[in-house]
Design a protein around this motif. Structure first.
Motif, mmCIF file in Angstrom:
data_model
loop_
_atom_site.group_PDB
_atom_site.id
_atom_site.type_symbol
_atom_site.label_atom_id
_atom_site.label_comp_id
_atom_site.label_asym_id
_atom_site.label_seq_id
_atom_site.Cartn_x
_atom_site.Cartn_y
_atom_site.Cartn_z
ATOM 1 N N UNK A 1 -10.722 -48.608 17.899
ATOM 2 C CA UNK A 1 -10.716 -49.983 17.391
ATOM 3 C C UNK A 1 -11.883 -50.770 17.988
ATOM 4 N N UNK A 18 -8.234 -61.728 17.212
ATOM 5 C CA UNK A 18 -7.069 -62.025 16.363
ATOM 6 C C UNK A 18 -6.380 -63.337 16.721
ATOM 7 N N UNK A 78 -7.542 -54.118 22.779
ATOM 8 C CA UNK A 78 -6.904 -54.507 24.046
ATOM 9 C C UNK A 78 -5.397 -54.242 24.100
ATOM 10 N N UNK A 79 -4.639 -54.637 23.070
ATOM 11 C CA UNK A 79 -3.181 -54.477 23.204
ATOM 12 C C UNK A 79 -2.746 -53.024 23.336
ATOM 13 N N UNK A 80 -3.614 -52.101 22.948
ATOM 14 C CA UNK A 80 -3.201 -50.698 22.947
ATOM 15 C C UNK A 80 -3.697 -49.918 24.156
ATOM 16 N N UNK A 81 -4.396 -50.574 25.055
ATOM 17 C CA UNK A 81 -4.980 -49.843 26.182
ATOM 18 C C UNK A 81 -3.929 -49.121 27.025
ATOM 19 N N UNK A 82 -2.756 -49.717 27.135
ATOM 20 C CA UNK A 82 -1.719 -49.080 27.939
ATOM 21 C C UNK A 82 -0.723 -48.301 27.103
ATOM 22 N N UNK A 83 -1.030 -48.072 25.835
ATOM 23 C CA UNK A 83 -0.119 -47.317 24.975
ATOM 24 C C UNK A 83 -0.831 -46.107 24.388
ATOM 25 N N UNK A 84 -1.993 -46.354 23.830
ATOM 26 C CA UNK A 84 -2.727 -45.307 23.152
ATOM 27 C C UNK A 84 -4.223 -45.575 23.351
ATOM 28 N N UNK A 85 -4.758 -45.106 24.485
ATOM 29 C CA UNK A 85 -6.154 -45.417 24.819
ATOM 30 C C UNK A 85 -7.145 -44.945 23.762
ATOM 31 N N UNK A 135 -15.541 -52.189 28.243
ATOM 32 C CA UNK A 135 -15.145 -50.861 28.717
ATOM 33 C C UNK A 135 -15.457 -49.805 27.668
ATOM 34 N N UNK A 159 -9.392 -55.689 15.284
ATOM 35 C CA UNK A 159 -8.787 -55.748 16.619
ATOM 36 C C UNK A 159 -9.728 -55.108 17.638
ATOM 37 N N UNK A 172 -0.297 -61.396 29.734
ATOM 38 C CA UNK A 172 -0.115 -59.981 29.351
ATOM 39 C C UNK A 172 1.337 -59.524 29.387
ATOM 40 N N UNK A 230 -6.713 -44.792 20.435
ATOM 41 C CA UNK A 230 -6.746 -45.761 19.352
ATOM 42 C C UNK A 230 -7.467 -47.039 19.803
#
Lengths: 285, 570
Positions: free
Chosen positions: A57, A9, A44-51, A85, A41, A196, A53
Motif C-alpha cells: 500500500x 484517509x 500504517x494501520x496494517x503494520x502490526x497485522x500484515x506488514x 519506512x 492508504x 493508536x 500488505x
C-alpha cells in the motif's frame, strides 16, 4: 518548491480543515502542493497485522509520486512514518522491491526509488525555515500561548525521520515563535496522544489524551497545536467523550500559519466565531 | 395480442415490485423489522420533505443527481456521456416510441418527427451501449471484474435496440409490409398502384418481386403524386430513418427471401419479446436500478444520518443495497483496493461486498467462509469516505460498512484487523454503539489469550519476523526501553498488567520463547510511539520487533481457522 500533497484517509474524510488550511498556508509560503487524488492508504494501520500488505500500500503511493516526478509532502505523522519506512525498505532491498513491484504491476505501477518523503514539519522547518516564515507573517499571533505537540512519528525513530533532535526538538517552537506566538515549554510535549490504541484499548488510549490535556491546563496554554490528523481527532473527540466538553482546543499548525499570514479563518476551516474580529487572541471554546 | 401480453408481463412486474418493496421495509443489517412501523415512519418522512424546507433539496437532487447525473459527471466524464446516452435515449424511446399511441394523438411511427427521432435516440442508446462494452471489457476498470448481471443488462439493451434497427431495415425493403400499408391506407386503382410501387422501389428502398423493370420517369412522377396524396401525410421519407435506411441497403440482395420467411415478423418478436420477458424479472435484475438509483439519490438528498429517523435510515439502506449497479467506480478509487491482491480476498473491494451484504440484510443464508471474507473486507477499510463520495448512485457506502461490521460482530464473529489502528474510526463512534462497543475487542483478546501458552513450543528464529529478523539479538536487558515506555509507567504492577515488559519481550525473542512472547499483553497495549527504539543504546528496533510479533500472533490466530469460528449463543 513543488510537492505531491499526501492527505491521507483521515484528513480526507474527517479533517477537511487540515487539507484546506495546509493548501492555503503552503500557497502563502510559496510552496506548490499538488493534490493528486489517486493516492491511497499509506499502509500504517496494517503494520502490526500484515506488514506485506502495508508495504505494498505504501509503495503504491511512492510509485504514483514517482510517476508524476514529484516528492511526497505528508500531513499525517503516522502516514509519514510508514511511507518513510517503506521507502527505505524498498530502496535498500532489491528483493523487497521486486516483490512489491510484482504486485504494483497489476495497476501499471513500478517503484524504482528516489522519491523523497517529507512531513509538513520537515518542509516548514528545513526547507522554508522559521526565518522564511517570519518574513511572510502579516498578523503576528502576539500573546497567544501555545502548547506544541509533535506527534510521535514526526520525530521517532530519529535515524529514519531526520527531522530534529528526538530528545529536545525545537522545530515546532521555532515555527510558532516565527508566527509571533509564544510556545510554552512543557514536559509532555513529546508524549503520544494515545490515538493508536483508540478502538483497541480505549481506557488506556484516553488516559494518554487526558494526561496531555491536563498538562496543557497546568501551563495555562490557550491552544494545543498539533500537526497530525490522528492527534487532532484524538484531542478533539477524546475530550468531548472524556470531559463532556473541550478543555483545551486543539488547533492545526497550518491553521495558525494561515491566520498569521493574513488569511480569513473560514478559508482555513476555522468556523467564524472562534476567532475574534481583531485577530486571533480569543478562541471561543 | 400484444396488449394482453404486455398486461401479463406488467402484472408480473408489479408483483415483483411489491415483493421488493416489502423487502425494503422489513430487511436491515440489524435483523428483521416490522413492516407497518417502518412504512409509517416512511410516510411521515415523505410528508416532512414536501411540507418542510426540504422540498428544495429534493428538487436539487431530482434535477442535478437524477436527470443530469452530476455525481457521475464529477467522477468520470466518459461514463457520464455513456450513461446519459443510454438513459435519455432509452427513456425517450419508451415514452415516445413504445407508448407513442398513448402519449400522442394521431401517432404514426412512420411520420416526422417520430421516424427520425426514433433512429436518433436508438443510435444514442447503441453508442452508449458500445461505450459500456468498451469500458468494461476492452479498456477495463481498475481492479474490477464484471459479473453475469452486467452482461445480462448490456445484452438486453443491445438486443432491443439492434433488433429495432434491423426490424426497421427489413421493413423498409419488405414487400409484404408495403402491401399491408397499401391495403390499409391507400385504396387505389391498378395504374396508381403500379406508379406508387415504382416510386417506393426507387425512392423508399422497397424491394419488389416485380423488380425495377419498366420504371420510367413518367411513372415515377405519377408515383410521386400518388405518394404525396395517399402516403406522405403519415409516412415520411424512409431516409429520415437514417440508420435503418442505411442498414436496409445491406439487406436488399436477400430482401425477397427475408420477406417470404417473415423476417420482419421474426425481428418484431425479438424486439418486443426481449422486453416482454425482461419486464417481469426486472425487479430481480440490475434493471431495478431504474427505480432504486433515483430513489437512493433523492433519499440521500434529503436525509442525513444525524437527523433522520433511524427506521427510515434502515429502509434507505435496503434501497441502497438494491441501487448498486456494479459500475466499479468505488473499487477503482478504493484506498486499500490493492490489498485485495495481497490478501487474496475480493471482498476487500467495495463493489464486491454489496451482493453478500444484500443477502445478509434480507436474512438469507451466507456461508461461513464467505462471511469471514466479508468481515475481513469490511474491516480492511480506512473509512476514507471515498467510496461514498464517488458513488454515482449516491449510496452511503461507508455507513453500510460500519453497520455491516457491527452486524457481523453481533453474530459472534471477530477478525484480527480489529486490533489495528483501523479500529480508530470505530473508537471515534464508540458512544453510538453503546453496550455493543467493547464486546468484539474483548472476544478477540480472549481468543488470543487462549491461542498461546507460555512455556510451550520452540521459537523459530527469524522465520516469520522478516522485518526485524534477529534484530533483538544485541539486547542485553538494560531496561532502557522499559523505563521510557509510557505504557509501562501507567501501571503500578506493570509485569502483572502487561505480561512481559519491552526488554523482557526482546529477551523472550532471543531465547526463542515463541509462545511466551506471543502471549504477552504488552503487544496489545503498545502505542508504537517508538520511545523504546529511539532510546535503545544497542540499536535494537524494539517497536519494529513488537509490530512483527503482533502480526505473527494475529496471522497465527487467523490460520487457526477454528479459533475464529462463529461463537454459538451470541
Amino acid at each position: 518548491m513543488r510537492y505531491a500533497l499526501f492527505l491521507g484517509c483521515n484528513v480526507q474524510a474527517r479533517l477537511k480543515e487540515y487539507a484546506d488550511s495546509a493548501k492555503t498556508a503552503l500557497k502563502g509560503l510559496g510552496v506548490e502542493a499538488v493534490d493528486l487524488k489517486d493516492f491511497g492508504c499509506c499502509g500504517y494501520p496494517l503494520e502490526g497485522v500484515d506488514p506485506r500488505t502495508a508495504l505494498v500500500l505504501s509503495a503504491r503511493n511512492l510509485a504514483l509520486a514517482q510517476g508524476f516526478g514529484l516528492d511526497l509532502l505528508v500531513l499525517c505523522q503516522c502516514c509519514y512514518g510508514t511511507l518513510k519506512r517503506a521507502k527505505v525498505n524498498c530502496e535498500a532491498n532489491q528483493g523487497v522491491r521486486d516483490e512489491v513491484n510484482r504486485i504494483l504491476e497489476r495497476e501499471g505501477l513500478k517503484y524504482e526509488g528516489g522519491v523523497k518523503v517529507l512531513h509538513l514539519l520537515h518542509l516548514l522547518y528545513k526547507e522554508v525555515g522559521p526565518e522564511g516564515i517570519k518574513t511572510r507573517v502579516k498578523r503576528p499571533l502576539t500573546g497567544l500561548k501555545v502548547a506544541p505537540h509533535y506527534g510521535c512519528h514526526a520525530l521517532r525513530p530519529s535515524v529514519l525521520m531526520e527531522l530534529d533532535d528526538p530528545i529536545d526538538p525545537k522545530a515546532m517552537e521555532e515555527i510558532l515563535s516565527a508566527l509571533g506566538a509564544e510556545p510554552l515549554p512543557w514536559s509532555k510535549r513529546l508524549d503520544c496522544c494515545g490515538a493508536p490504541l483508540l478502538g483497541v484499548d480505549d481506557d488506556l488510549s484516553l488516559k494518554f489524551m487526558k494526561s496531555k490535556v491536563e498538562g496543557c491546563l497546568e501551563i495555562g496554554a490557550d491552544l494545543l497545536c498539533v500537526c497530525c490528523p490522528y492527534c487532532h481527532l484524538q484531542f478533539d473527540k477524546g475530550q468531548l467523550r472524556t470531559f463532556g466538553r473541550t478543555l483545551v482546543k486543539p488547533i492545526l499548525l497550518t491553521q495558525l500559519i494561515g491566520l498569521s499570514l493574513g488569511y480569513i479563518p473560514e478559508g482555513l476551516g476555522i468556523p467564524s466565531g472562534q476567532v475574534d474580529a481583531l485577530g486571533h487572541r480569543v478562541f471561543n471554546i | 395480442m400484444l396488449t394482453t401480453l404486455f398486461y401479463i408481463s406488467f402484472l408480473l412486474f408489479l408483483i415483483g415490485i411489491v415483493v421488493k418493496f416489502y423487502g425494503w421495509f422489513i430487511g436491515s443489517m440489524e435483523g428483521k423489522g416490522r413492516f407497518l412501523k417502518r412504512f409509517y415512519a416512511f410516510l411521515r418522512g415523505v410528508k416532512g420533505v414536501f411540507l418542510g424546507k426540504k422540498g428544495l433539496l429534493f428538487l436539487r437532487a431530482l434535477f442535478g443527481d437524477v436527470f443530469l447525473q452530476v455525481r457521475t459527471y464529477r467522477e468520470d466524464r466518459y461514463r457520464w456521456v455513456m450513461h446519459l446516452l443510454i438513459y435519455w435515449g432509452f427513456g425517450v424511446l419508451v415514452v415516445t416510441h413504445a407508448f407513442g399511441k398513448v402519449v400522442f394523438d394521431g401517432y404514426f411511427s412512420t411520420a416526422m418527427p417520430h421516424i427520425f427521432l426514433r433512429d436518433l435516440f436508438g443510435l444514442m442508446v447503441l453508442v452508449g451501449a458500445f461505450m459500456a462494452f468498451w469500458r468494461r471489457w476492452v479498456k477495463g476498470i481498475r481492479r474490477f471484474i464484471s459479473n453475469k448481471m452486467d452482461v445480462y443488462a448490456l445484452l438486453v439493451v443491445a438486443l432491443v435496440v439492434l433488433s429495432g434497427f434491423l426490424l426497421k431495415a427489413v421493413k423498409v425493403t419488405s414487400y409484404r409490409a408495403y402491401l399491408q400499408m397499401v391495403e390499409e391506407y391507400a385504396p387505389l386503382g391498378e395504374e396508381e398502384l403500379k406508379a406508387l410501387e415504382a416510386y417506393w422501389v426507387k425512392e423508399m428502398g422497397l424491394v419488389s418481386p416485380h423488380g425495377e423493370e419498366g420504371i420510367d420517369q413518367a411513372l415515377l412522377e405519377q408515383g410521386a403524386e400518388v405518394h404525396a396524396t395517399s402516403c406522405a401525410p403519415c409516412h415520411a421519407d424512409q431516409k429520415w430513418a437514417f440508420v435503418s435506411y442505411g442498414l436496409s441497403k445491406a439487406f436488399r440482395p436477400f430482401a425477397l427471401v427475408l420477406d417470404r420467411i417473415g423476417g420482419a415478423k421474426g425481428l418484431w418478436w425479438v424486439h418486443v419479446g426481449v422486453l416482454l420477458l425482461a419486464l417481469p424479472i426486472l425487479p430481480f435484475t440490475k434493471f431495478l436500478h431504474l427505480l432504486t438509483v433515483p430513489l437512493s439519490l433523492l433519499l440521500n438528498g434529503v436525509m442525513s444520518p444525524q437527523t433522520s429517523n433511524p427506521e427510515n435510515l434502515k429502509t434507505k439502506q435496503m434501497i441502497e443495497l438494491d441501487a448498486c449497479v456494479h459500475c466499479g467506480t468505488c473499487t477503482s478509487q478504493c484506498a486499500v483496493g490493492i490489498a485485495s491482491v495481497t490478501r487474496s480476498n475480493l471482498k476487500v473491494l467495495p463493489s464486491e461486498k454489496i451482493a453478500p451484504l444484500r443477502s445478509l440484510a434480507k436474512g438469507k443464508a451466507v456461508g461461513q467462509g464467505e462471511l469471514s471474507r466479508l468481515l475481513e473486507g469490511v474491516l480492511l477499510c480506512t473509512n476514507c469516505l471515498r467510496c461514498t463520495v464517488v458513488c454515482p448512485s449516491g449510496i452511503d457506502l461507508q455507513e453500510l460498512w460500519f453497520d455491516a461490521r457491527e452486524a457481523l460482530f453481533r453474530r459472534g464473529m471477530v477478525d484480527p484487523l480489529l486490533l489495528s489502528p483501523l479500529s480508530f474510526y470505530r473508537g471515534l463512534r464508540a458512544e453510538e454503539l453503546e453496550g455493543g462497543y467493547p464486546g468484539p475487542v474483548l472476544l478477540l483478546r480472549q481468543k488470543l489469550k487462549e491461542a498461546f501458552h507460555p512455556g510451550t513450543g520452540p521459537f523459530e528464529v527469524g522465520k516469520e519476523l522478516s522485518v526485524s529478523e534477529g534484530r533483538f539479538w544485541p539486547c542485553f536487558a538494560c531496561q532502557t526501553c522499559t523505563n521510557v515506555c509510557p505504557v509501562v509507567s501507567q501501571y503500578e504492577c506493570p509485569e502483572e498488567a502487561l505480561g512481559l515488559l519491552p526488554h523482557q519481550l526482546m529477551r523472550a525473542c532471543a531465547l526463542g520463547l515463541r509462545e511466551l512472547a506471543l502471549s504477552a499483553e504488552m503487544l496489545w497495549k503498545c502505542l508504537t510511539c517508538y520511545q523504546c527504539q529511539e532510546q535503545c543504546p544497542q540499536g535494537v528496533e524494539v517497536t519494529e520487533v513488537i509490530l512483527g510479533l503482533k502480526a505473527m500472533a494475529l496471522r497465527s490466530l487467523k490460520e487457526d481457522g477454528d479459533a475464529l469460528r462463529l461463537v454459538s449463543g451470541l
